[in-house]
Structures are given as C-alpha cells and as structure tokens.
Design a protein around this motif. Structure first.
Motif, mmCIF file in Angstrom:
data_model
loop_
_atom_site.group_PDB
_atom_site.id
_atom_site.type_symbol
_atom_site.label_atom_id
_atom_site.label_comp_id
_atom_site.label_asym_id
_atom_site.label_seq_id
_atom_site.Cartn_x
_atom_site.Cartn_y
_atom_site.Cartn_z
ATOM 1 N N SER A 37 50.705 43.495 32.989
ATOM 2 C CA SER A 37 51.771 43.659 31.995
ATOM 3 C C SER A 37 52.539 44.961 32.146
ATOM 4 O O SER A 37 53.762 44.974 31.973
ATOM 5 C CB SER A 37 51.184 43.599 30.581
ATOM 6 N N TRP A 38 51.870 46.058 32.409
ATOM 7 C CA TRP A 38 52.528 47.358 32.382
ATOM 8 C C TRP A 38 52.761 47.983 33.756
ATOM 9 O O TRP A 38 53.612 48.838 33.902
ATOM 10 C CB TRP A 38 51.714 48.334 31.543
ATOM 11 N N PHE A 39 51.966 47.603 34.747
ATOM 12 C CA PHE A 39 52.052 48.275 36.037
ATOM 13 C C PHE A 39 52.459 47.356 37.184
ATOM 14 O O PHE A 39 52.402 47.750 38.339
ATOM 15 C CB PHE A 39 50.727 48.983 36.360
ATOM 16 N N GLY A 40 52.866 46.137 36.866
ATOM 17 C CA GLY A 40 53.351 45.208 37.883
ATOM 18 C C GLY A 40 52.320 44.850 38.936
ATOM 19 O O GLY A 40 52.665 44.638 40.100
ATOM 20 N N MET A 41 51.058 44.775 38.545
ATOM 21 C CA MET A 41 50.007 44.405 39.493
ATOM 22 C C MET A 41 50.345 43.068 40.140
ATOM 23 O O MET A 41 50.749 42.124 39.464
ATOM 24 C CB MET A 41 48.659 44.293 38.775
ATOM 25 N N GLU A 42 50.187 43.000 41.443
ATOM 26 C CA GLU A 42 50.477 41.763 42.162
ATOM 27 C C GLU A 42 49.386 40.729 41.905
ATOM 28 O O GLU A 42 48.239 41.069 41.636
ATOM 29 C CB GLU A 42 50.620 42.061 43.651
ATOM 30 N N LYS A 43 49.767 39.456 42.022
ATOM 31 C CA LYS A 43 48.839 38.363 41.730
ATOM 32 C C LYS A 43 47.565 38.397 42.580
ATOM 33 O O LYS A 43 46.483 38.169 42.048
ATOM 34 C CB LYS A 43 49.539 37.009 41.858
ATOM 35 N N PRO A 44 47.637 38.682 43.893
ATOM 36 C CA PRO A 44 46.385 38.714 44.674
ATOM 37 C C PRO A 44 45.407 39.791 44.191
ATOM 38 O O PRO A 44 44.200 39.553 44.140
ATOM 39 C CB PRO A 44 46.854 39.014 46.106
ATOM 40 N N THR A 45 45.930 40.946 43.803
ATOM 41 C CA THR A 45 45.065 42.002 43.253
ATOM 42 C C THR A 45 44.483 41.547 41.925
ATOM 43 O O THR A 45 43.289 41.721 41.668
ATOM 44 C CB THR A 45 45.872 43.308 43.075
ATOM 45 N N GLY A 46 45.328 40.955 41.088
ATOM 46 C CA GLY A 46 44.866 40.432 39.812
ATOM 47 C C GLY A 46 43.785 39.375 39.986
ATOM 48 O O GLY A 46 42.812 39.338 39.238
ATOM 49 N N GLN A 47 43.933 38.527 41.001
ATOM 50 C CA GLN A 47 42.929 37.486 41.243
ATOM 51 C C GLN A 47 41.586 38.092 41.633
ATOM 52 O O GLN A 47 40.538 37.603 41.226
ATOM 53 C CB GLN A 47 43.408 36.507 42.317
ATOM 54 N N LYS A 48 41.615 39.161 42.414
ATOM 55 C CA LYS A 48 40.363 39.834 42.780
ATOM 56 C C LYS A 48 39.664 40.388 41.543
ATOM 57 O O LYS A 48 38.440 40.282 41.411
ATOM 58 C CB LYS A 48 40.623 40.956 43.788
ATOM 59 N N ILE A 49 40.443 40.948 40.632
ATOM 60 C CA ILE A 49 39.860 41.466 39.388
ATOM 61 C C ILE A 49 39.309 40.318 38.545
ATOM 62 O O ILE A 49 38.214 40.409 37.985
ATOM 63 C CB ILE A 49 40.909 42.290 38.612
ATOM 64 N N LEU A 50 40.059 39.209 38.476
ATOM 65 C CA LEU A 50 39.576 38.046 37.720
ATOM 66 C C LEU A 50 38.304 37.461 38.331
ATOM 67 O O LEU A 50 37.469 36.899 37.607
ATOM 68 C CB LEU A 50 40.663 36.975 37.624
ATOM 69 N N ASP A 51 38.162 37.572 39.650
ATOM 70 C CA ASP A 51 36.928 37.088 40.290
ATOM 71 C C ASP A 51 35.708 37.856 39.782
ATOM 72 O O ASP A 51 34.625 37.289 39.642
ATOM 73 C CB ASP A 51 37.031 37.180 41.811
ATOM 74 N N PHE A 52 35.885 39.138 39.479
ATOM 75 C CA PHE A 52 34.794 39.901 38.862
ATOM 76 C C PHE A 52 34.641 39.508 37.398
ATOM 77 O O PHE A 52 33.525 39.380 36.892
ATOM 78 C CB PHE A 52 35.052 41.413 38.978
ATOM 79 N N HIS A 53 35.760 39.326 36.710
ATOM 80 C CA HIS A 53 35.751 38.975 35.288
ATOM 81 C C HIS A 53 34.977 37.676 35.042
ATOM 82 O O HIS A 53 34.241 37.561 34.067
ATOM 83 C CB HIS A 53 37.197 38.834 34.798
ATOM 84 N N THR A 54 35.157 36.713 35.919
ATOM 85 C CA THR A 54 34.506 35.408 35.753
ATOM 86 C C THR A 54 33.200 35.281 36.528
ATOM 87 O O THR A 54 32.541 34.244 36.450
ATOM 88 C CB THR A 54 35.448 34.286 36.219
ATOM 89 N N GLY A 55 32.842 36.306 37.290
ATOM 90 C CA GLY A 55 31.630 36.234 38.105
ATOM 91 C C GLY A 55 31.813 35.446 39.384
ATOM 92 O O GLY A 55 30.844 35.155 40.084
ATOM 93 N N MET A 56 33.046 35.095 39.723
ATOM 94 C CA MET A 56 33.300 34.297 40.920
ATOM 95 C C MET A 56 32.899 35.041 42.195
ATOM 96 O O MET A 56 32.636 34.415 43.219
ATOM 97 C CB MET A 56 34.772 33.877 40.974
ATOM 98 N N VAL A 57 32.809 36.362 42.136
ATOM 99 C CA VAL A 57 32.365 37.134 43.302
ATOM 100 C C VAL A 57 30.922 36.793 43.669
ATOM 101 O O VAL A 57 30.481 37.058 44.788
ATOM 102 C CB VAL A 57 32.506 38.662 43.096
ATOM 103 N N LEU A 58 30.191 36.203 42.747
ATOM 104 C CA LEU A 58 28.803 35.801 42.978
ATOM 105 C C LEU A 58 28.697 34.406 43.588
ATOM 106 O O LEU A 58 27.609 33.968 43.924
ATOM 107 C CB LEU A 58 28.021 35.832 41.656
ATOM 108 N N GLY A 59 29.811 33.702 43.695
ATOM 109 C CA GLY A 59 29.829 32.316 44.152
ATOM 110 C C GLY A 59 30.084 31.391 42.982
ATOM 111 O O GLY A 59 29.896 31.771 41.818
ATOM 112 N N GLU A 60 30.511 30.167 43.279
ATOM 113 C CA GLU A 60 30.905 29.245 42.209
ATOM 114 C C GLU A 60 29.745 28.880 41.286
ATOM 115 O O GLU A 60 29.891 28.892 40.067
ATOM 116 C CB GLU A 60 31.537 27.978 42.786
ATOM 117 N N SER A 61 28.585 28.576 41.834
ATOM 118 C CA SER A 61 27.439 28.208 40.990
ATOM 119 C C SER A 61 26.988 29.370 40.124
ATOM 120 O O SER A 61 26.745 29.214 38.921
ATOM 121 C CB SER A 61 26.277 27.729 41.853
ATOM 122 N N ALA A 62 26.876 30.550 40.729
ATOM 123 C CA ALA A 62 26.455 31.732 39.967
ATOM 124 C C ALA A 62 27.508 32.108 38.927
ATOM 125 O O ALA A 62 27.166 32.611 37.849
ATOM 126 C CB ALA A 62 26.183 32.894 40.911
#
Length: 183
Positions: A37-62
């Motif tokens: 919203s405030w710093f114009g973060m690009e979507k790929p960077t945002g997706q990496k952060i969301l992968d931590f937010h949802t635990g996706m960095v652990l794999g889909e099952s985890a």
C-alpha cells in the motif's frame, strides 16, 4: 470444573505454543499490506512474504497444518480470552494492558482468524467461488475500509496482537518469577 478454571490454563498453554507462529503471521501481514500500500512493493516480493504468512514455505501439506494450527489457535485464544474478560477486573500492569487490548481486538481477531481460515481452506478443500474468497480476503485485510484505511487496520490488528503477545509473556514471566520466589 468451572469454565473459568478450564479457560485460563487452556489460554496460557495454547498461547505459549502460538507465540512464534503468531509473530510470523503478524509481521508478514504488516510487511505485506504496508509494503504493497505505501511502498509500492512488487507482486513477486509480496508473494514471497505471503508464502511465510501462510506457511507455504514449508510446503503445501505443512502449510495446511500451519494455517489450521495458527488460525484455529487464534480463534480459541480469542474465545477463551473473551470468557476470561467477562470475569476479570484487572486494571493495572501487564494484565490491565492485556485486558484493554483484548477488549479492543476481540472482534477483529475473531474476524481475522475465521476469514483467514475460510479463505485458505475454502479455496483448497471446499471449492468456494472467487467472489466468496474475495469477500473473505476483503474482511481479513480490512479492504472494506477502503485503500487509505486498509493499512491502518492491519497495523491496528497486527500491533494489537503484538501487544497481547508482549503483555501475555510478561504475565507468564511474572507468574513464573512469583512461583519460584515462593518455593
């Protein structure tokens, strides 16, 4: 056993298990929303952060386990905390600050946990349509307040959750210290 006697130990024990995942969720949620919203973060960077937010960095099952544990855990903490709020009269120290923050955040935290779980599992397991998932995400991230206020809502919920974690840990530490000094 009275409900209060069940609610407090459940709340304490569950909170200890949820400190780390809730910290990850609140930090990544704030980073994502404020960054976009405030710093114009690009979507790929945002997706990496969301992968931590949802635990996706652990794999889909985890990720499913992580999201269920964190979301359901937050919901149980909010509900057991609500039960404790009805009985508590604390007004000073960490317990008073915890109680004040809990009253202010009760509905937003319940909404956040329910909509986060609904969004994550509704799409994966229940095949909910895009409009339902979009509604859940709009509630989850405060989009209903509009693009200007949405980041402030996330800062309020994330910052408030951080305050609950800090004051909760302070109460546990003081309880542990008083127990040790009595022994």
């Amino acid at each position: 056993m009275p409900a209060k006697r069940i609610a407090r130990p459940l709340h304490r024990r569950l909170a200890l298990w949820l400190v780390a995942p809730l910290l990850v969720s609140l930090i990544t949620g704030i980073l994502y929303r404020v960054g976009r919203s405030w710093f114009g973060m690009e979507k790929p960077t945002g997706q990496k952060i969301l992968d931590f937010h949802t635990g996706m960095v652990l794999g889909e099952s985890a990720s499913m386990i992580y999201t269920a544990f964190t979301g359901l855990g937050l919901l149980v903490l909010a509900l057991s905390g609500a039960r404790l709020l009805l009985r508590s009269r604390a007004s000073r120290g960490a317990r008073g600050r915890h109680r004040l923050a809990a009253w202010a955040l009760l509905i937003p935290l319940i909404a956040t946990s329910v909509t986060g779980l609904g969004y994550h599992f509704g799409g994966h397991w229940f095949g909910w349509d895009e409009s339902t998932l979009k509604l859940l995400m709009n509630i989850h991230q405060g989009s209903w307040l509009g693009p200007v206020l949405r980041p402030f809502y996330i800062l309020f919920v994330g910052g408030g959750l951080l305050m609950l974690i800090v004051t909760g840990v302070a109460m546990l530490r003081s309880k542990t210290s008083s127990t040790k000094s009595e022994a």
